[in-house]
Write a protein that holds these residues in place. Sequence first.
Motif, PDB file in Angstrom:
ATOM      1  N   THR B 250       0.822  -1.205   0.000  1.00  0.00           N
ATOM      2  CA  THR B 250       0.000   0.000   0.000  1.00  0.00           C
ATOM      3  C   THR B 250       0.863   1.265   0.000  1.00  0.00           C
ATOM      4  N   ILE B 251       0.525   2.200  -0.891  1.00  0.00           N
ATOM      5  CA  ILE B 251       1.021   3.572  -0.761  1.00  0.00           C
ATOM      6  C   ILE B 251      -0.176   4.368  -0.262  1.00  0.00           C
ATOM      7  N   GLY B 252      -0.236   4.594   1.040  1.00  0.00           N
ATOM      8  CA  GLY B 252      -1.420   5.212   1.651  1.00  0.00           C
ATOM      9  C   GLY B 252      -1.215   6.678   1.961  1.00  0.00           C
ATOM     10  N   HIS B 253       0.055   7.072   2.127  1.00  0.00           N
ATOM     11  CA  HIS B 253       0.388   8.469   2.429  1.00  0.00           C
ATOM     12  C   HIS B 253       1.304   9.000   1.339  1.00  0.00           C
ATOM     13  N   SER B 271       4.632   6.790   1.907  1.00  0.00           N
ATOM     14  CA  SER B 271       4.747   5.588   2.725  1.00  0.00           C
ATOM     15  C   SER B 271       4.651   4.362   1.838  1.00  0.00           C
TER      16      SER B 271
END
Lengths: 400, 400
Positions: B250-253, B271
């Motif tokens: 996941t790239i959540g930020h 992130s």
Amino acid sequence: MRVNGARLLADLHALREFGAAGVGKGVVRPAYSEADMAARAWIAQQMRDAGLRVEVDAMGNLFGLAEGPSVLVGSHSDSQPEGGWLDGALGVIAGLEVARAARDGGGPAVSVVSFQDEEGRFGVTTGSAVWSGHLSQEAADKLRDHSGVALGDARKVVPVTGQIDPARFTGFIEMHIEQGPVLDTSGERIGVVSDIVGIRDMKITFEGQQNHAGTTPMSLRRDAFQAVSAFNHALEERFANVVTPSTVWTIGHLSLHPNASSIVPGRAVFSMQWRDGDSDRLNRMEQIIRSVAQETAQARGMALSFGEMLGLEPVAMDAGLRGALEQSAQKHVPGAWRLMPSGALHDATNVSRLMSVAMLFVPSIDGISHAFEEDTAEADLVMGVQVLADAVATLGARSS
Amino acid sequence: MRVNGARLLADLHALREFGAAGVGKGVVRPAYSEADMAARAWIAQQMRDAGLRVEVDAMGNLFGLAEGPSVLVGSHSDSQPEGGWLDGALGVIAGLEVARAARDGGGPAVSVVSFQDEEGRFGVTTGSAVWSGHLSQEAADKLRDHSGVALGDARKVVPVTGQIDPARFTGFIEMHIEQGPVLDTSGERIGVVSDIVGIRDMKITFEGQQNHAGTTPMSLRRDAFQAVSAFNHALEERFANVVTPSTVWTIGHLSLHPNASSIVPGRAVFSMQWRDGDSDRLNRMEQIIRSVAQETAQARGMALSFGEMLGLEPVAMDAGLRGALEQSAQKHVPGAWRLMPSGALHDATNVSRLMSVAMLFVPSIDGISHAFEEDTAEADLVMGVQVLADAVATLGARSS
């Protein structure tokens, strides 16, 4: 008509003293500030010394007028909150030097202008926007800066003399630093502007499903960041057959929600901006952007929405004025100049509503502008003004 | 050993009344809040009514102890700031119901626990972290919540009786809602957890060149957003031969600088988080992430930096406990259960330092948790507790 390089550079350095700040040759001289108004008083005195009649309109646009019909040369002398010594200031001092060179060398009548608030403390190129009739004074007065000051209040410091009739000018030429890396990279010394590019700017929103980043399998995710990334990737391929080397497009703003490393982003809002000198191409790009966004949304189960589109049309430079600049460039720096679009907005965009306009660029070292580090080699500054002066001389010869 | 479904559901609804809020069956019951402490007092009374001896440790972990060696069943009863009625609460009430069913039906000795602050008002699974020795009480007491309250002050409301020796327990079983969409999507009714996945989390920064979005040709840009997008795209391809359907990343930020539509982004900080049940796979993914980031940076003239890596190792469930859950699931819902990893952290992660642990899941409707809308069909709740009870009965038969 020979320009005096030493006088030109001395004036640029003198003007930089008003608001001198930061590193290098940095300047802080926002519209209507004390430094800006003192700088304009100094410029007005130089205009008088050059034999020009000083007039200031209600917005604070400062004119040095020659007798009778004349070509108008200039730019703006306000700066960005953190700016350099050349952006805008160069075009004003160049106008002043060309007016002096014309007077000294028996050239044509040259008037000079420094527009107000080109850098947009209150809007975008507000001084020339009001003068050209693109923005009413009433609407402009309601614009507020970031600290809440209204333009109508800020301009009370202006020593107004009256409105200036655009009909007295035969055309407008603006000299400017390139603000980009093209000339610096190629080693060329002059850019003659073909057109000021048009801009399209639109917010795009992908709305998927916010989820736990540990418990949601990849195959069941509707990840808004992944949608933006896929859109961006597909766009590059689809643009390939439409764009030219001068076309630009940018995703400069992106906001993910909730923007946390352990959460699959449920929403992404981003800016899509594209610029080109050709309206048809801008429109074709818009169609591609909308199609690719829709295809991406459909493939990934996203809701899609487009924000309002900001559009500014391209402005073509006048063939006659541009031709004079090209011939002068070819005479002074043969093979070391190019015809190029301006990717940035300038006062010339507004002035084009009133008369023929043209622009020429000198190199920006490392392409830097809107920063204290902005600079241009002194030899390039002097050469640029000489090219400008000889182009103006040609025009004078033609019209006389 | 038959569970009483009506009693189970009545207790879940009764517990939900402590901190009932929001829509649906929403709950606001953060650790040490008035609602949380009142809920724990009520749970303690149910434990006493079930013939268990109540003990509370210094952190506020609440135990209902059977005589002699016993299996421990439970979870936590604190909630997220905006939580549902089942997350944690289900595992505690399930433990209570299994203890009662065992007492009523002549089953084995069953103790019950509600850990404190699993939802991380002060940290991550802080109650079980201290009990397991993973976090010292001194260190825990210095943790502060978002409003600046120290855990050491917050826990003064706890009615401490003493520390509870883990050696009295033969193992720990935690029942939980899945908190993801897998069972709800497949229509299966039980998930037996194979392992609690390990996590890697790392900030990555691409630093390019901030530029004017109009004057900088595409070929001369070093655009940090474009680097992230290219990295993300390449990563998906490179992961293909390494990941399993259970692996997630996941790239959540993502934070762009300066994040303005007219400026080519000069810096992107984002992130990168990935989870899997296999440490080797997590390490191989890390190598790929670092390689792809380096290749992307090199190809695009970017500076690259990696932040500190947060790492939590995977925890495998005990084969014996897990086998009992599998047999019970196959008996009650043949063909309608699956072995699956837990992508979320749980108290069982900490407890695994002390004893054998296992977990089972029931479906989350639409995969929703950590939200007021969280829910599970009542039939699935009852079935889950019945599967749990029969697994516990098998363990008792074995050890006796």
